[in-house]
Design a protein around this motif. Structure first.
Motif, short mmCIF file in Angstrom:
data_model
loop_
_atom_site.label_atom_id
_atom_site.label_comp_id
_atom_site.label_asym_id
_atom_site.label_seq_id
_atom_site.Cartn_x
_atom_site.Cartn_y
_atom_site.Cartn_z
N LYS A 101 0.82 -1.21 0.00
CA LYS A 101 0.00 0.00 0.00
C LYS A 101 0.86 1.26 0.00
O LYS A 101 0.53 2.27 -0.63
CB LYS A 101 -0.91 0.00 1.22
CG LYS A 101 -1.96 1.11 1.25
CD LYS A 101 -2.86 0.95 2.47
CE LYS A 101 -3.88 2.08 2.52
NZ LYS A 101 -4.77 1.94 3.71
N GLU A 102 2.01 1.20 0.67
CA GLU A 102 2.87 2.38 0.77
C GLU A 102 3.88 2.47 -0.37
O GLU A 102 4.27 3.57 -0.76
CB GLU A 102 3.60 2.39 2.11
CG GLU A 102 2.66 2.55 3.32
CD GLU A 102 3.41 2.96 4.57
OE1 GLU A 102 4.34 3.79 4.48
OE2 GLU A 102 3.06 2.45 5.65
N THR A 103 4.32 1.32 -0.88
CA THR A 103 5.36 1.34 -1.92
C THR A 103 4.81 1.12 -3.33
O THR A 103 5.51 1.39 -4.31
CB THR A 103 6.41 0.24 -1.66
OG1 THR A 103 5.78 -1.05 -1.74
CG2 THR A 103 7.05 0.42 -0.28
N HIS A 104 3.57 0.59 -3.42
CA HIS A 104 2.96 0.25 -4.71
C HIS A 104 3.81 -0.77 -5.48
O HIS A 104 3.88 -0.75 -6.70
CB HIS A 104 2.74 1.51 -5.57
CG HIS A 104 1.98 2.58 -4.87
ND1 HIS A 104 0.63 2.48 -4.59
CD2 HIS A 104 2.39 3.77 -4.36
CE1 HIS A 104 0.23 3.57 -3.95
NE2 HIS A 104 1.27 4.36 -3.79
N ASP A 105 4.47 -1.66 -4.73
CA ASP A 105 5.33 -2.68 -5.32
C ASP A 105 5.15 -3.97 -4.53
O ASP A 105 5.77 -4.18 -3.49
CB ASP A 105 6.79 -2.22 -5.28
CG ASP A 105 7.72 -3.13 -6.08
OD1 ASP A 105 7.37 -4.32 -6.26
OD2 ASP A 105 8.79 -2.66 -6.51
N SER A 106 4.27 -4.86 -5.02
CA SER A 106 3.93 -6.07 -4.28
C SER A 106 5.11 -7.03 -4.17
O SER A 106 5.29 -7.70 -3.15
CB SER A 106 2.73 -6.77 -4.91
OG SER A 106 3.01 -7.12 -6.26
N GLU A 107 5.94 -7.11 -5.25
CA GLU A 107 7.10 -8.02 -5.20
C GLU A 107 8.11 -7.56 -4.15
O GLU A 107 8.63 -8.36 -3.38
CB GLU A 107 7.77 -8.11 -6.57
CG GLU A 107 7.11 -9.06 -7.54
CD GLU A 107 5.91 -8.42 -8.23
OE1 GLU A 107 5.86 -7.17 -8.23
OE2 GLU A 107 5.05 -9.14 -8.76
N ALA A 108 8.37 -6.25 -4.13
CA ALA A 108 9.31 -5.71 -3.14
C ALA A 108 8.77 -5.93 -1.73
O ALA A 108 9.54 -6.26 -0.80
CB ALA A 108 9.55 -4.23 -3.39
N ALA A 109 7.46 -5.77 -1.56
CA ALA A 109 6.84 -5.98 -0.24
C ALA A 109 6.99 -7.43 0.19
O ALA A 109 7.36 -7.73 1.33
CB ALA A 109 5.37 -5.59 -0.29
N LEU A 110 6.71 -8.35 -0.74
CA LEU A 110 6.81 -9.77 -0.44
C LEU A 110 8.24 -10.17 -0.09
O LEU A 110 8.49 -10.87 0.90
CB LEU A 110 6.31 -10.59 -1.63
CG LEU A 110 6.40 -12.11 -1.53
CD1 LEU A 110 5.59 -12.61 -0.36
CD2 LEU A 110 5.93 -12.76 -2.82
N VAL A 111 9.19 -9.69 -0.89
CA VAL A 111 10.60 -10.02 -0.65
C VAL A 111 11.08 -9.44 0.68
O VAL A 111 11.83 -10.08 1.41
CB VAL A 111 11.48 -9.53 -1.81
CG1 VAL A 111 12.96 -9.65 -1.46
CG2 VAL A 111 11.20 -10.34 -3.06
N SER A 112 10.65 -8.23 1.01
CA SER A 112 11.10 -7.59 2.25
C SER A 112 10.64 -8.39 3.46
O SER A 112 11.40 -8.59 4.41
CB SER A 112 10.59 -6.15 2.33
OG SER A 112 9.21 -6.09 2.60
N VAL A 113 9.39 -8.87 3.44
CA VAL A 113 8.87 -9.66 4.56
C VAL A 113 9.58 -11.01 4.62
O VAL A 113 9.95 -11.49 5.70
CB VAL A 113 7.34 -9.85 4.43
CG1 VAL A 113 6.83 -10.84 5.48
CG2 VAL A 113 6.62 -8.52 4.57
N PHE A 114 9.78 -11.61 3.43
CA PHE A 114 10.48 -12.89 3.37
C PHE A 114 11.91 -12.77 3.92
O PHE A 114 12.36 -13.59 4.73
CB PHE A 114 10.50 -13.40 1.92
CG PHE A 114 11.43 -14.56 1.70
CD1 PHE A 114 11.11 -15.83 2.14
CD2 PHE A 114 12.65 -14.37 1.04
CE1 PHE A 114 11.96 -16.89 1.93
CE2 PHE A 114 13.50 -15.43 0.83
CZ PHE A 114 13.16 -16.70 1.28
#
Length: 325
Positions: free
Chosen positions: A107-120
């Protein structure tokens, strides 16, 4: 009316069943007496201490996100972290707190892949540091624990962790399985994994981010193990830091298996088994596990408030849970 999936009912049954077996085989009065060793000042200190650990987690998470070219404030990360904790502890769905954290970052970055990788990566670096610390301390711990079954289980958990990471990050393996994914109409999954691997390689090349995140992970894991040691000491449970350094990676990895409700019951059973290998009582194992769990519940309560104020986030989680049916 919300329907509860059969798999969730099974998880609840397993958790309640294990706990029922364990609690019918302990001396409640003895356990309660030992539990009263906890003082209000210590509980307050423990909650503050673990909040600082959560802050370190978010600082590491921020470093990882920055390596993707994005920036999110610590306060925003901390709020999503507490909300994720609350979801992992209290809700019986299959989504977990990670989906919510990914949703917030997307929601904040508008980048779902980056969000997923960051949590992973935030999870991965923590488990890697915990396993590495345990391996480094293993020679001394073998003398302390002295049980080969525990050592074998430990190496099995570390091996499973490494194997899982290879499955996710290996481009060669993705090339092998991609035709099968395409055959079953899962080309989008292969494309997403490919993007994730590109981001992971980019992160690995960012040596500053990699070094800082790994160092923070080591510091955090040392602090988490020491947190368990402090609680055990306060409860007058005679367990060493080295023993906990071996036990906690085992419990952390095995409770990732989706066979109980948030690891409840499974975690307590593991503590009982591991404590029995160093000649400690069932009561002591359950006392430590339940106390740590209760402190986590208290600490996660702000996350419940955050979720109540984020109706769109709850709706997103509900949709994600329904899509998994």
């Amino acid at each position: 009316m919300m329907k509860i999936k059969p798999i969730v009912v099974l998880k609840i049954f397993i958790s309640i069943g294990i706990l029922a077996i364990l609690f019918t085989n302990i001396d409640i009065s003895k356990t309660w007496q030992q539990f009263q060793s906890l003082s209000l000042p210590f509980v307050t200190f423990a909650l503050i201490y673990y909040t600082i650990c959560q802050w370190l987690s978010c600082l590491r998470w921020q470093v990882i996100i920055r390596s993707t070219g994005k920036y999110i404030s610590i306060n925003s990360l901390l709020s999503s972290y507490f909300a994720g904790m609350f979801l992992n502890i209290f809700l019986p769905g299959s989504f977990g707190g990670d989906i919510y954290r990914i949703y917030r970052i997307t929601k904040e970055t508008h980048d779902s892949e980056a969000a997923l990788v960051s949590v992973f990566l935030e999870r991965l670096t923590g488990l890697f540091a915990l396993s590495a610390l345990a391996v480094l301390g293993l020679p001394a711990a073998i003398r302390v624990v002295g049980r080969w079954d525990v050592i074998l289980i430990f190496f099995g958990c570390v091996g499973a962790l490494v194997g899982g990471v290879i499955l996710i990050v290996s481009p060669q393996l993705l090339i092998i399985v991609e035709p099968s994914l395409n055959k079953f109409g899962l080309r989008s999954v292969a494309v997403r994994f490919s993007k994730i691997q590109i981001i992971l390689r980019h992160f690995a090349k960012d040596r500053r981010a990699l070094i800082i995140s790994v160092l923070l992970s080591f510091l955090l894991m040392l602090a988490v193990v020491y947190y368990h040691y402090l609680v055990a000491t306060q409860l007058k449970i005679p367990i060493s830091y080295l023993e906990l350094l071996v036990f906690i990676p085992i419990i952390s990895v095995i409770t990732l298996l989706p066979i109980s409700l948030g690891g409840l019951g499974l975690k307590e059973g593991l503590w009982v088994y591991l404590f029995s290998r160093i000649d400690l009582a069932v009561e002591q194992a359950l006392l430590l596990s339940v106390t740590i769990t209760m402190l986590s519940w208290f600490l996660s309560l702000p996350g419940g408030i955050i979720l109540l104020l984020d109706s769109s986030g709850l709706q997103h989680i509900k949709q994600a849970d329904n899509s998994s049916k």
